[in-house]
Design a protein around this motif. Structure first.
Motif, mmCIF file in Angstrom:
data_model
loop_
_atom_site.group_PDB
_atom_site.id
_atom_site.type_symbol
_atom_site.label_atom_id
_atom_site.label_comp_id
_atom_site.label_asym_id
_atom_site.label_seq_id
_atom_site.Cartn_x
_atom_site.Cartn_y
_atom_site.Cartn_z
ATOM 1 N N GLY A 47 0.958 -1.117 0.423
ATOM 2 C CA GLY A 47 -0.054 -0.457 0.024
ATOM 3 C C GLY A 47 1.615 1.133 -0.110
ATOM 4 N N PRO A 48 0.235 2.915 -0.657
ATOM 5 C CA PRO A 48 1.296 3.436 -0.065
ATOM 6 C C PRO A 48 1.571 3.755 1.013
ATOM 7 C CG PRO A 48 -1.215 3.952 -0.312
ATOM 8 C CD PRO A 48 -1.129 2.279 -0.766
ATOM 9 N N ALA A 49 2.437 5.098 0.619
ATOM 10 C CA ALA A 49 3.288 5.245 2.162
ATOM 11 C C ALA A 49 2.725 6.125 2.843
ATOM 12 C CB ALA A 49 4.213 6.324 2.048
ATOM 13 N N VAL A 50 1.115 7.286 1.726
ATOM 14 C CA VAL A 50 0.539 8.020 2.968
ATOM 15 C C VAL A 50 -0.915 7.687 1.318
ATOM 16 C CG1 VAL A 50 -0.206 10.893 2.960
ATOM 17 C CG2 VAL A 50 2.424 10.014 3.102
ATOM 18 N N VAL A 51 -2.172 8.567 2.190
ATOM 19 C CA VAL A 51 -3.209 7.965 1.510
ATOM 20 C C VAL A 51 -4.062 8.750 2.383
ATOM 21 C CG1 VAL A 51 -3.858 6.182 2.498
ATOM 22 C CG2 VAL A 51 -4.999 6.226 1.090
ATOM 23 N N ALA A 52 -4.692 9.609 1.614
ATOM 24 C CA ALA A 52 -6.175 10.386 2.232
ATOM 25 C C ALA A 52 -7.380 9.854 1.357
ATOM 26 C CB ALA A 52 -5.606 12.231 2.091
ATOM 27 N N SER A 53 -8.259 10.339 1.753
ATOM 28 C CA SER A 53 -9.926 9.886 0.939
ATOM 29 C C SER A 53 -10.600 11.319 1.665
ATOM 30 C CB SER A 53 -10.048 8.945 1.342
ATOM 31 O OG SER A 53 -11.040 8.372 0.524
ATOM 32 N N GLY A 54 -11.403 11.642 0.928
ATOM 33 C CA GLY A 54 -12.512 12.763 1.361
ATOM 34 C C GLY A 54 -12.279 13.879 2.272
ATOM 35 N N LEU A 55 -11.139 14.090 2.612
ATOM 36 C CA LEU A 55 -10.268 15.279 3.669
ATOM 37 C C LEU A 55 -11.114 16.791 3.553
ATOM 38 C CD1 LEU A 55 -6.327 14.797 3.429
ATOM 39 C CD2 LEU A 55 -8.570 14.399 5.636
ATOM 40 N N VAL A 56 -11.779 16.904 4.521
ATOM 41 C CA VAL A 56 -13.080 18.070 4.838
ATOM 42 C C VAL A 56 -12.243 19.014 6.157
ATOM 43 C CG1 VAL A 56 -15.320 19.601 4.620
ATOM 44 C CG2 VAL A 56 -14.694 17.498 3.090
ATOM 45 N N LYS A 57 -12.057 20.376 5.491
ATOM 46 C CA LYS A 57 -11.362 20.767 6.515
ATOM 47 C C LYS A 57 -12.203 22.717 6.390
ATOM 48 C CE LYS A 57 -9.559 22.314 10.838
ATOM 49 N NZ LYS A 57 -10.427 21.233 12.541
ATOM 50 N N SER A 58 -13.561 23.138 7.150
ATOM 51 C CA SER A 58 -13.519 24.589 7.511
ATOM 52 C C SER A 58 -12.828 25.490 8.105
ATOM 53 C CB SER A 58 -14.767 24.572 7.634
ATOM 54 O OG SER A 58 -15.349 23.573 5.998
ATOM 55 N N TYR A 59 -12.931 26.693 8.420
ATOM 56 C CA TYR A 59 -12.384 27.615 9.304
ATOM 57 C C TYR A 59 -13.541 28.389 9.042
ATOM 58 C CZ TYR A 59 -7.933 25.582 8.215
ATOM 59 O OH TYR A 59 -6.492 24.932 8.555
ATOM 60 N N GLY A 60 -14.472 28.723 10.502
ATOM 61 C CA GLY A 60 -15.468 29.459 10.137
ATOM 62 C C GLY A 60 -16.329 28.746 8.979
ATOM 63 N N GLU A 61 -17.082 30.098 8.547
ATOM 64 C CA GLU A 61 -17.571 29.744 7.395
ATOM 65 C C GLU A 61 -17.047 29.270 5.698
ATOM 66 O OE1 GLU A 61 -20.118 33.072 6.995
ATOM 67 O OE2 GLU A 61 -21.839 32.620 9.210
ATOM 68 N N VAL A 62 -16.050 29.514 5.815
ATOM 69 C CA VAL A 62 -14.882 29.308 4.957
ATOM 70 C C VAL A 62 -14.379 27.878 4.844
ATOM 71 C CG1 VAL A 62 -12.454 29.993 3.135
ATOM 72 C CG2 VAL A 62 -14.132 31.940 4.913
ATOM 73 N N ARG A 63 -14.392 26.999 3.615
ATOM 74 C CA ARG A 63 -14.116 26.133 3.840
ATOM 75 C C ARG A 63 -12.665 25.982 3.169
ATOM 76 N NH1 ARG A 63 -18.290 20.842 2.022
ATOM 77 N NH2 ARG A 63 -18.591 21.165 3.777
ATOM 78 N N ALA A 64 -11.601 25.133 3.669
ATOM 79 C CA ALA A 64 -9.893 25.122 3.017
ATOM 80 C C ALA A 64 -10.037 24.223 1.973
ATOM 81 C CB ALA A 64 -9.132 25.329 4.490
ATOM 82 N N LEU A 65 -10.581 23.014 2.697
ATOM 83 C CA LEU A 65 -10.354 21.727 1.316
ATOM 84 C C LEU A 65 -12.000 21.192 2.139
ATOM 85 C CD1 LEU A 65 -7.762 19.433 3.563
ATOM 86 C CD2 LEU A 65 -7.823 21.162 2.512
#
Length: 345
Positions: free
Chosen positions: A25-43
């Motif tokens: 498998g991969p060394a790094v795997v990310a799936s569907g990452l979501v992150k918001s700062y207040g009302e602004v969605r960064a990811l």
């Protein structure tokens, strides 16, 4: 900066990281990452994979979400949604163990200016649970590797910017991490220091280290990255090898500078059948897409000579990552004045 384990849970003698498990498998795997700062969605649902022993370059302007991704993958920030694993460990559920297996060099050198170079590295080793003698020995090894031995006993506040960046990268390697995160590591460095740091990173990858690198510098991504993910407004808008991304722009092209701009239309007509797309005319510059590289310059000169068009300069040019970024986003890759949401948070 090293991602040190919680001192309350760190072992009394830091065990060496287990060998990298290639092919599992991969060394790094990310799936569907979501992150918001207040009302602004960064990811906005980021998916990424990094194979063992390779470099993934995250390319994008300030505020695109690059640093947020790095902070999530290095356990400094929890995602609002999605999941990620680094070296087989979940970044949320297994954060304490993961911190012993990764290194991070952030945008600014995170060193104590009042300590010497050796004292900085020894301190990091102690935070990882190494005995003092072992921590000092590891620090001396890294200072030699990064050509800082002569400055080992000088306060870090006397170091140049390039020396501080090298010391910061050395600190990230104290625990010999199999995965290294570099967040715009050459920001603010002079050209010589940038080149030295590039060579150091290439050496680490040659030894098997997996690297995730964020950068605004297209030449840096082109030089170091095995694969590139272009980030804009919290989304991955394209990914591939540097060559694959350049091919998306349309391959090589001829750029012809005419001796007389009034002959541009004559030149365009003379060159039209050389390309699938119409030649582009901008003042005295005519740009022609090239189907086949071999003989393209000779053929263009021949056609223009027959048409009586004088040429001042002619060059066969391959698209750059600048062209790729402009084509994908509609703006240049340099900082665009956007607020870096990660720093504001």
């Amino acid at each position: 900066m090293a991602i040190s384990p919680d001192p309350s849970t760190a072992p009394s003698a830091g065990p060496p990281p287990r060998p990298v498990q290639r092919g599992r498998g991969p060394a790094v795997v990310a799936s569907g990452l979501v992150k918001s700062y207040g009302e602004v969605r960064a990811l906005c649902g980021v998916d990424l994979e990094v194979a063992h022993g390779t470099v993934l370059g995250l390319l994008g302007p300030n505020g695109a979400g690059k640093t947020t991704i790095i902070r999530i993958l290095t356990t400094l920030l929890q995602p609002d949604a999605g999941s990620a694993q680094v070296d087989g460990l979940d970044v949320v559920r297994e954060a304490a163990e993961l911190r012993q297996r990764i290194g991070l060099a952030g945008q600014y050198a995170a060193v104590d200016e009042n300590l010497t170079g050796l004292e900085n590295l020894t301190m990091v080793g102690r935070l990882y649970g190494k005995p003092r003698a072992a921590a000092k020995q590891r620090g001396e090894e890294l200072l030699e590797r990064f050509e800082l031995t002569d400055a080992a006993n000088r306060p870090t506040k006397t170091y140049s910017g390039g020396m501080r960046r090298r010391l910061d990268l050395a600190a990230a390697l104290v625990a010999s991490p199999p995965v290294l995160f570099l967040d715009e590591p050459t920001t603010g460095l002079d050209p010589r220091s940038r080149l030295q740091l590039w060579e150091t990173i290439e050496g680490l990858v040659a030894e098997g280290t997996t690297v995730m690198l964020t950068t605004q510098y297209l030449d840096e991504a082109d030089r170091l990255a095995s694969e590139i993910a272009v980030i804009d407004h919290g989304r991955v808008i394209a990914r591939g090898t540097p060559d694959e991304l350049k091919d998306r722009v349309g391959g090589e092209r001829l750029e012809i500078r005419l001796a007389d701009a009034s002959q541009a239309e004559t030149a365009r007509q003379a060159l039209a059948s050389m390309t699938d797309d119409p030649p582009i005319v901008e003042g005295d510059l005519v740009t022609v897409g090239v189907r086949h590289r071999g003989g393209a310059i000779v053929e263009a000169v021949r056609r223009l000579d027959r048409a009586g068009v004088g040429v001042e300069d002619i060059e066969l040019r391959r698209p750059t990552l600048d062209d790729v970024f402009l084509s994908l986003t509609g703006h240049a890759a340099e900082a665009d004045g956007a607020v870096a949401l990660e720093d504001a948070a």
